[in-house]
Design a protein around this motif. Structure first.
Motif, PDB file in Angstrom:
ATOM      1  N   VAL A  21       0.855  -1.191   0.000  1.00  0.00           N
ATOM      2  CA  VAL A  21       0.000   0.000   0.000  1.00  0.00           C
ATOM      3  C   VAL A  21       0.888   1.236   0.000  1.00  0.00           C
ATOM      4  O   VAL A  21       1.802   1.354   0.818  1.00  0.00           O
ATOM      5  CB  VAL A  21      -0.939   0.001   1.234  1.00  0.00           C
ATOM      6  N   LEU A  22       0.602   2.155  -0.905  1.00  0.00           N
ATOM      7  CA  LEU A  22       1.389   3.378  -1.056  1.00  0.00           C
ATOM      8  C   LEU A  22       1.283   4.254   0.181  1.00  0.00           C
ATOM      9  O   LEU A  22       0.180   4.550   0.644  1.00  0.00           O
ATOM     10  CB  LEU A  22       0.892   4.143  -2.286  1.00  0.00           C
ATOM     11  N   VAL A  23       2.445   4.660   0.738  1.00  0.00           N
ATOM     12  CA  VAL A  23       2.444   5.566   1.896  1.00  0.00           C
ATOM     13  C   VAL A  23       3.110   6.905   1.595  1.00  0.00           C
ATOM     14  O   VAL A  23       2.797   7.906   2.237  1.00  0.00           O
ATOM     15  CB  VAL A  23       3.081   4.918   3.152  1.00  0.00           C
ATOM     16  N   SER A  24       4.031   6.948   0.619  1.00  0.00           N
ATOM     17  CA  SER A  24       4.608   8.245   0.247  1.00  0.00           C
ATOM     18  C   SER A  24       5.060   8.237  -1.205  1.00  0.00           C
ATOM     19  O   SER A  24       5.371   7.195  -1.771  1.00  0.00           O
ATOM     20  CB  SER A  24       5.771   8.623   1.166  1.00  0.00           C
ATOM     21  N   LEU A  25       5.056   9.429  -1.785  1.00  0.00           N
ATOM     22  CA  LEU A  25       5.486   9.657  -3.169  1.00  0.00           C
ATOM     23  C   LEU A  25       6.524  10.761  -3.166  1.00  0.00           C
ATOM     24  O   LEU A  25       6.250  11.841  -2.634  1.00  0.00           O
ATOM     25  CB  LEU A  25       4.297  10.102  -4.028  1.00  0.00           C
ATOM     26  N   GLY A  26       7.685  10.497  -3.718  1.00  0.00           N
ATOM     27  CA  GLY A  26       8.728  11.512  -3.784  1.00  0.00           C
ATOM     28  C   GLY A  26       9.064  12.087  -2.416  1.00  0.00           C
ATOM     29  O   GLY A  26       9.375  13.269  -2.298  1.00  0.00           O
ATOM     30  N   GLY A  27       8.964  11.263  -1.374  1.00  0.00           N
ATOM     31  CA  GLY A  27       9.295  11.714  -0.031  1.00  0.00           C
ATOM     32  C   GLY A  27       8.167  12.417   0.706  1.00  0.00           C
ATOM     33  O   GLY A  27       8.311  12.782   1.863  1.00  0.00           O
ATOM     34  N   GLN A  28       7.018  12.614   0.049  1.00  0.00           N
ATOM     35  CA  GLN A  28       5.876  13.285   0.683  1.00  0.00           C
ATOM     36  C   GLN A  28       4.799  12.257   1.023  1.00  0.00           C
ATOM     37  O   GLN A  28       4.487  11.401   0.198  1.00  0.00           O
ATOM     38  CB  GLN A  28       5.279  14.331  -0.263  1.00  0.00           C
ATOM     39  N   PRO A  29       4.208  12.335   2.224  1.00  0.00           N
ATOM     40  CA  PRO A  29       3.127  11.396   2.569  1.00  0.00           C
ATOM     41  C   PRO A  29       1.957  11.534   1.602  1.00  0.00           C
ATOM     42  O   PRO A  29       1.681  12.638   1.119  1.00  0.00           O
ATOM     43  CB  PRO A  29       2.696  11.823   3.979  1.00  0.00           C
ATOM     44  N   VAL A  30       1.287  10.437   1.325  1.00  0.00           N
ATOM     45  CA  VAL A  30       0.132  10.490   0.428  1.00  0.00           C
ATOM     46  C   VAL A  30      -1.067  11.076   1.172  1.00  0.00           C
ATOM     47  O   VAL A  30      -1.109  11.089   2.398  1.00  0.00           O
ATOM     48  CB  VAL A  30      -0.224   9.088  -0.138  1.00  0.00           C
ATOM     49  N   ASP A  31      -2.029  11.571   0.417  1.00  0.00           N
ATOM     50  CA  ASP A  31      -3.241  12.177   0.964  1.00  0.00           C
ATOM     51  C   ASP A  31      -4.090  11.086   1.618  1.00  0.00           C
ATOM     52  O   ASP A  31      -4.531  10.156   0.944  1.00  0.00           O
ATOM     53  CB  ASP A  31      -4.017  12.849  -0.176  1.00  0.00           C
ATOM     54  N   PRO A  32      -4.353  11.184   2.929  1.00  0.00           N
ATOM     55  CA  PRO A  32      -5.128  10.142   3.606  1.00  0.00           C
ATOM     56  C   PRO A  32      -6.601  10.119   3.188  1.00  0.00           C
ATOM     57  O   PRO A  32      -7.289   9.136   3.453  1.00  0.00           O
ATOM     58  CB  PRO A  32      -4.993  10.501   5.096  1.00  0.00           C
ATOM     59  N   ASP A  33      -7.085  11.166   2.522  1.00  0.00           N
ATOM     60  CA  ASP A  33      -8.485  11.223   2.093  1.00  0.00           C
ATOM     61  C   ASP A  33      -8.716  10.570   0.736  1.00  0.00           C
ATOM     62  O   ASP A  33      -9.840  10.484   0.270  1.00  0.00           O
ATOM     63  CB  ASP A  33      -8.975  12.678   2.041  1.00  0.00           C
ATOM     64  N   VAL A  34      -7.634  10.126   0.093  1.00  0.00           N
ATOM     65  CA  VAL A  34      -7.734   9.474  -1.212  1.00  0.00           C
ATOM     66  C   VAL A  34      -7.668   7.966  -0.993  1.00  0.00           C
ATOM     67  O   VAL A  34      -6.937   7.498  -0.119  1.00  0.00           O
ATOM     68  CB  VAL A  34      -6.577   9.948  -2.129  1.00  0.00           C
ATOM     69  N   GLN A  35      -8.438   7.226  -1.780  1.00  0.00           N
ATOM     70  CA  GLN A  35      -8.385   5.763  -1.667  1.00  0.00           C
ATOM     71  C   GLN A  35      -6.937   5.303  -1.826  1.00  0.00           C
ATOM     72  O   GLN A  35      -6.243   5.740  -2.743  1.00  0.00           O
ATOM     73  CB  GLN A  35      -9.256   5.111  -2.740  1.00  0.00           C
TER      74      GLN A  35
END
Length: 127
Positions: A21-35
């Motif tokens: 499960v994706l937790v970060s992109l390019g060192g930035q946390p992913v948006d928790p409101d997005v599936q």
């Protein structure tokens, strides 16, 4: 020693067959409101599949030692109110992947310069 347990857990995690499960992109946390975006690399085949955040995706992967590459990525074409930018960024990260490392239950995808483009966490309950 207490330090031995995480190492044993990390080595027990197979790159293939494990839902990530994706937790970060390019060192930035992913948006928790997005599936959450997910990725599974099938064991014994070169196929991968998952959810890019809005759309389902599938494709192929090739792996040799620490190198890892994704190809022939296809997605469904739904539009979502949230998460389209993050989905595009995730798909770009997959396309840029040239290597990987597994550390502490996380899969770090690396570009050709060895820089992390995405980090995923093992999520055995998804799939």
């Amino acid at each position: 020693s207490a330090c031995a347990t995480p190492v044993a857990e990390a080595t027990a995690l197979a790159l293939t067959g494990t839902p990530w499960v994706l937790v970060s992109l390019g060192g930035q946390p992913v948006d928790p409101d997005v599936q959450p975006a997910t990725l599974v690399m099938e064991t014994g085949t070169q196929r991968m599949y998952g959810h890019a955040g809005c759309n389902r995706m599938s494709g192929e992967y090739s792996r040799e030692n620490d190198s890892l590459a994704f190809s022939r990525l296809v997605t469904t074409k739904m539009a979502c109110a949230k998460g389209m930018a993050q989905e595009q960024q995730f798909l770009q990260a997959l396309a840029a992947t040239q290597g990987h490392r597994v550390e502490a239950g996380r899969l770090v995808l690396l570009n050709d310069a060895g820089q992390p483009v995405a980090t995923l966490m093992a999520e055995p309950s998804v799939g």
